[in-house]
Design a protein around this motif. Structure first.
Motif: not given
Length: 131
Positions: A67-75, A87-90, A102-110
């Motif tokens: 696997s390769a997690h690619v995270v982008t567009n951090p707010l 974050w967006y995840l591919v 591949w799968t697209q997802a969104k992370y919401e983190d604390e």
């Protein structure tokens, strides 16, 4: 909100990606607070280092050969010793039977600062294209 805190949180998320992709599951779990949680959009919740490690070492290896997690567009917003981030995840992957995809997802983190270090307090993942 300091630029140093934002950079430290970005690095933490990158370590999150590299450790799980590299099969370093104990290290991945240690990036969370002691009571840290990983929450999937199907309702599965893994809480604490032991459950996080079990999820990664059992479930992740079962699902993916690579696997390769690619995270982008951090707010990222920091308020003292706590922060939130989106974050967006591919996720590029190969299954154990050789299927690639591949799968697209969104992370919401604390995040929470513990002993001067940023850690993941909770990471929620939602699969599919979402805003």
């Amino acid at each position: 909100m300091s630029a140093a805190d934002v950079r430290a949180i970005q690095r933490l998320k990158h370590e999150y990606c590299f450790t799980i992709d590299g099969g370093r599951y104990e290290e991945w779990a240690s990036l969370f607070t002691e009571d840290g949680r990983f929450v999937r959009d199907n309702g599965d919740v893994y809480e604490g280092h032991d459950e996080l490690y079990a999820f990664a070492s059992e479930g992740f290896d079962e699902a993916f050969a690579q696997s390769a997690h690619v995270v982008t567009n951090p707010l990222i917003e920091v308020a003292g010793d706590e922060a939130v981030g989106e974050w967006y995840l591919v996720l590029f992957h190969e299954t154990p039977d050789g299927e690639s995809g591949w799968t697209q997802a969104k992370y919401e983190d604390e995040y929470r600062k513990v002993d001067g270090e940023w850690r993941v307090a909770e990471s929620k993942v939602s699969y599919g294209v979402r805003g």
